[in-house]
Design an enzyme around this catalytic site. Structure first.
Site, mmCIF file in Angstrom:
data_model
loop_
_atom_site.group_PDB
_atom_site.id
_atom_site.type_symbol
_atom_site.label_atom_id
_atom_site.label_comp_id
_atom_site.label_asym_id
_atom_site.label_seq_id
_atom_site.Cartn_x
_atom_site.Cartn_y
_atom_site.Cartn_z
ATOM 1 N N HIS A 12 3.291 -35.821 19.514
ATOM 2 C CA HIS A 12 4.483 -36.608 19.914
ATOM 3 C C HIS A 12 5.643 -36.230 18.992
ATOM 4 O O HIS A 12 5.668 -36.625 17.834
ATOM 5 C CB HIS A 12 4.209 -38.109 19.809
ATOM 6 C CG HIS A 12 5.330 -38.942 20.330
ATOM 7 N ND1 HIS A 12 5.163 -39.880 21.325
ATOM 8 C CD2 HIS A 12 6.649 -38.983 20.010
ATOM 9 C CE1 HIS A 12 6.325 -40.454 21.591
ATOM 10 N NE2 HIS A 12 7.248 -39.931 20.792
ATOM 11 N N HIS A 14 10.085 -35.253 18.687
ATOM 12 C CA HIS A 14 11.449 -35.051 19.189
ATOM 13 C C HIS A 14 12.098 -33.939 18.377
ATOM 14 O O HIS A 14 12.142 -34.031 17.137
ATOM 15 C CB HIS A 14 12.281 -36.321 19.014
ATOM 16 C CG HIS A 14 11.700 -37.506 19.720
ATOM 17 N ND1 HIS A 14 12.105 -37.898 20.980
ATOM 18 C CD2 HIS A 14 10.729 -38.380 19.353
ATOM 19 C CE1 HIS A 14 11.416 -38.969 21.348
ATOM 20 N NE2 HIS A 14 10.567 -39.278 20.377
ATOM 21 N N ASN A 40 13.443 -36.738 26.086
ATOM 22 C CA ASN A 40 14.584 -37.668 26.145
ATOM 23 C C ASN A 40 15.858 -37.044 25.586
ATOM 24 O O ASN A 40 16.503 -37.589 24.704
ATOM 25 C CB ASN A 40 14.259 -38.991 25.443
ATOM 26 C CG ASN A 40 13.990 -38.849 23.956
ATOM 27 O OD1 ASN A 40 13.545 -37.797 23.498
ATOM 28 N ND2 ASN A 40 14.252 -39.898 23.195
ATOM 29 N N LYS A 98 6.294 -38.148 30.692
ATOM 30 C CA LYS A 98 6.589 -39.260 29.781
ATOM 31 C C LYS A 98 7.240 -40.416 30.528
ATOM 32 O O LYS A 98 8.226 -40.227 31.248
ATOM 33 C CB LYS A 98 7.524 -38.769 28.667
ATOM 34 C CG LYS A 98 7.953 -39.849 27.670
ATOM 35 C CD LYS A 98 6.810 -40.320 26.789
ATOM 36 C CE LYS A 98 7.178 -41.526 25.940
ATOM 37 N NZ LYS A 98 7.797 -41.217 24.698
ATOM 38 N N HIS A 135 5.699 -44.907 26.573
ATOM 39 C CA HIS A 135 6.377 -45.734 25.571
ATOM 40 C C HIS A 135 6.086 -47.176 25.986
ATOM 41 O O HIS A 135 6.705 -47.700 26.905
ATOM 42 C CB HIS A 135 7.877 -45.455 25.532
ATOM 43 C CG HIS A 135 8.569 -46.241 24.453
ATOM 44 N ND1 HIS A 135 9.103 -45.649 23.339
ATOM 45 C CD2 HIS A 135 8.764 -47.575 24.299
ATOM 46 C CE1 HIS A 135 9.600 -46.585 22.538
ATOM 47 N NE2 HIS A 135 9.422 -47.765 23.112
ATOM 48 N N HIS A 173 2.601 -43.779 19.961
ATOM 49 C CA HIS A 173 3.028 -44.462 18.729
ATOM 50 C C HIS A 173 2.651 -45.946 18.699
ATOM 51 O O HIS A 173 3.508 -46.822 18.642
ATOM 52 C CB HIS A 173 4.535 -44.297 18.485
ATOM 53 C CG HIS A 173 5.424 -44.441 19.683
ATOM 54 N ND1 HIS A 173 5.397 -45.524 20.522
ATOM 55 C CD2 HIS A 173 6.381 -43.635 20.177
ATOM 56 C CE1 HIS A 173 6.288 -45.363 21.471
ATOM 57 N NE2 HIS A 173 6.907 -44.216 21.288
ATOM 58 N N LEU A 218 11.534 -47.330 17.031
ATOM 59 C CA LEU A 218 10.941 -48.105 18.125
ATOM 60 C C LEU A 218 9.652 -47.448 18.581
ATOM 61 O O LEU A 218 9.655 -46.230 18.759
ATOM 62 C CB LEU A 218 11.924 -48.210 19.295
ATOM 63 C CG LEU A 218 13.110 -49.145 19.052
ATOM 64 C CD1 LEU A 218 14.151 -49.001 20.153
ATOM 65 C CD2 LEU A 218 12.654 -50.599 18.942
ATOM 66 N N ASP A 246 6.063 -38.706 16.105
ATOM 67 C CA ASP A 246 7.302 -39.313 16.604
ATOM 68 C C ASP A 246 8.469 -39.028 15.660
ATOM 69 O O ASP A 246 9.396 -39.839 15.547
ATOM 70 C CB ASP A 246 7.150 -40.820 16.831
ATOM 71 C CG ASP A 246 8.204 -41.370 17.779
ATOM 72 O OD1 ASP A 246 8.898 -40.572 18.437
ATOM 73 O OD2 ASP A 246 8.343 -42.596 17.855
ATOM 74 N N HIS A 250 18.099 -38.060 13.697
ATOM 75 C CA HIS A 250 19.423 -38.483 14.149
ATOM 76 C C HIS A 250 20.422 -38.125 13.061
ATOM 77 O O HIS A 250 20.068 -38.141 11.873
ATOM 78 C CB HIS A 250 19.476 -40.005 14.350
ATOM 79 C CG HIS A 250 18.712 -40.491 15.528
ATOM 80 N ND1 HIS A 250 19.231 -40.493 16.806
ATOM 81 C CD2 HIS A 250 17.457 -40.983 15.642
ATOM 82 C CE1 HIS A 250 18.321 -40.983 17.643
ATOM 83 N NE2 HIS A 250 17.231 -41.278 16.961
ATOM 84 N N ALA A 262 17.521 -45.856 16.627
ATOM 85 C CA ALA A 262 16.098 -45.877 16.234
ATOM 86 C C ALA A 262 15.557 -44.474 16.052
ATOM 87 O O ALA A 262 15.823 -43.591 16.858
ATOM 88 C CB ALA A 262 15.297 -46.597 17.320
#
Ligand code: DOR
Ligand code: ZN
Length: 345
Positions: A12, A14, A40, A98, A135, A173, A218, A246, A250, A262
């Site tokens: 998992h 990003h 995402n 997802k 999620h 997660h 989150l 996860d 950012h 988040a």
């Protein structure tokens, strides 16, 4: 002390896109053989063509000698087409779909508004053996933010699993003892990923000496009792709990703001943090299976054949890393890390 074991994968992750992707991808590729890439983006990765193009951008951003493999996912929307799902069996680069409930988290506006809108898609996924990655949080404003996972399991996930008796599902997660119990009691087609940050921190970490935006993610951190249950699950040797960081970078300003977003960026020290918690629990012998075996086994993929080595040694993580034009503040910024990735063979 050192620890050599099969190269792990991150189930998992990003990595964003563009200059941000370029900045963060090597933090994962230095250690992990493969990673499930979350879809995402803005706009989200909804079609196979989107996923394959994104995969090319990830591969182009890798260091030249890297053998890292991105495993792509599609973002489930109210408009996902059954024909796309049917095509996935001829598209080994895309391994899962997802499901974000609309509004549940970062860039989830395009998520599913009502599962009845995707019933046919879920049937096609079940038939094709494509895992649904979830999620698991309800979004109703009447539900307390700390209860969202539990309410999702009870009101959405349980009936979903009943309606689709052979659909493969990963509850992503997980953060609560209810999630651990639910997965433990479930069938083999149900598994869960566990992040390093949910293993290491309880919700006090959001408020230590003041509000801590870099500890906001989150699903949000939970009570200590939940953290302890997650740790028990991770070190239990059950093949249905496996590693998923996860890691979610950012820009610094987006987190340190009046409405901080988040996500925790753990990729530069992910395996090191998992080693820390497994060592604390005297369970280092369970780390390899959690990090390197149970994920590929669940997805029906081969385990990695290379190895990595972690050294038990203290070193200091930088305060920040470049993130495109911006900076990203990692988890444990400027703090001591107790394990160090040494070599890969
Ligand atoms: O904390 C989170 N950050 N949770 C998510 O589900 C999304 C992620 C992100 O993309 O930043
Ligand atoms: Zn995520």
């Amino acid at each position: 002390m050192q620890l050599t074991f099969t190269r792990p994968d991150d189930w998992h992750l990003h990595v964003r896109d563009g200059a941000g992707l370029q900045s963060v991808i090597s933090a994962t590729a230095r250690c992990f053989g493969r990673a499930i890439i979350m879809p995402n983006l803005k706009p989200p990765v909804v079609t196979i063509a989107d996923a394959l193009a994104y995969r090319e951008r990830i591969i182009a951003a890798l260091p030249a000698d890297s053998a890292f493999q991105p495993l792509m996912t599609l973002y489930l929307t109210d408009n996902t087409r059954i024909a796309d799902i049917e095509q996935l069996s001829q598209t080994p680069e895309v391994v899962a779909v997802k499901y974000y409930p609309a509004g549940a988290t970062t860039n989830s506006d395009a998520g599913v508004t009502d599962l009845r809108n995707v019933w046919g898609v879920l049937e096609a996924m079940q038939d094709a053996g494509i895992p649904l990655l979830i999620h698991g949080e309800v979004t109703a404003s009447s539900v307390d933010v700390f209860d969202r996972e539990y309410m999702f399991i009870r009101h959405i996930l349980d009936p979903l699993l009943e309606a689709f008796p052979t659909l493969k599902v990963v509850l992503e997660h997980i953060t609560t003892s209810e999630a651990v119990d639910f997965v433990r009691a479930g069938e083999d087609r149900l598994a869960a990923t566990i992040t390093a940050h949910h293993l290491l921190m309880n919700r006090n970490a959001l408020f230590t000496g003041g509000i801590r935006p870099h500890h906001y993610c989150l699903p949000v951190l939970k009570r200590e009792i939940h953290r302890e249950t997650l740790v028990d699950a991770a070190i239990s040797g059950s093949p249905r709990f496996f590693l998923g960081t996860d890691s979610a970078p950012h820009p610094r300003q987006a987190k340190e703001s009046a409405c901080g977003c988040a996500g925790m960026y753990s990729a530069p020290i992910a395996i090191e943090l998992y080693a820390e918690i497994f060592e604390q629990m005297n369970a280092l012998d369970k780390l390899e299976a959690f990090a390197s075996f149970y994920g590929p086994d669940f997805y029906g993929l081969p385990r990695n054949s290379e190895q990595i080595t972690l050294q038990k040694t203290d070193w200091t993580l930088p305060e920040s890393f470049n993130f495109g034009e911006d900076q990203v503040i990692p988890l444990r910024a400027g703090k001591t890390i107790h394990w160090q990735l040494e070599s890969a063979s």
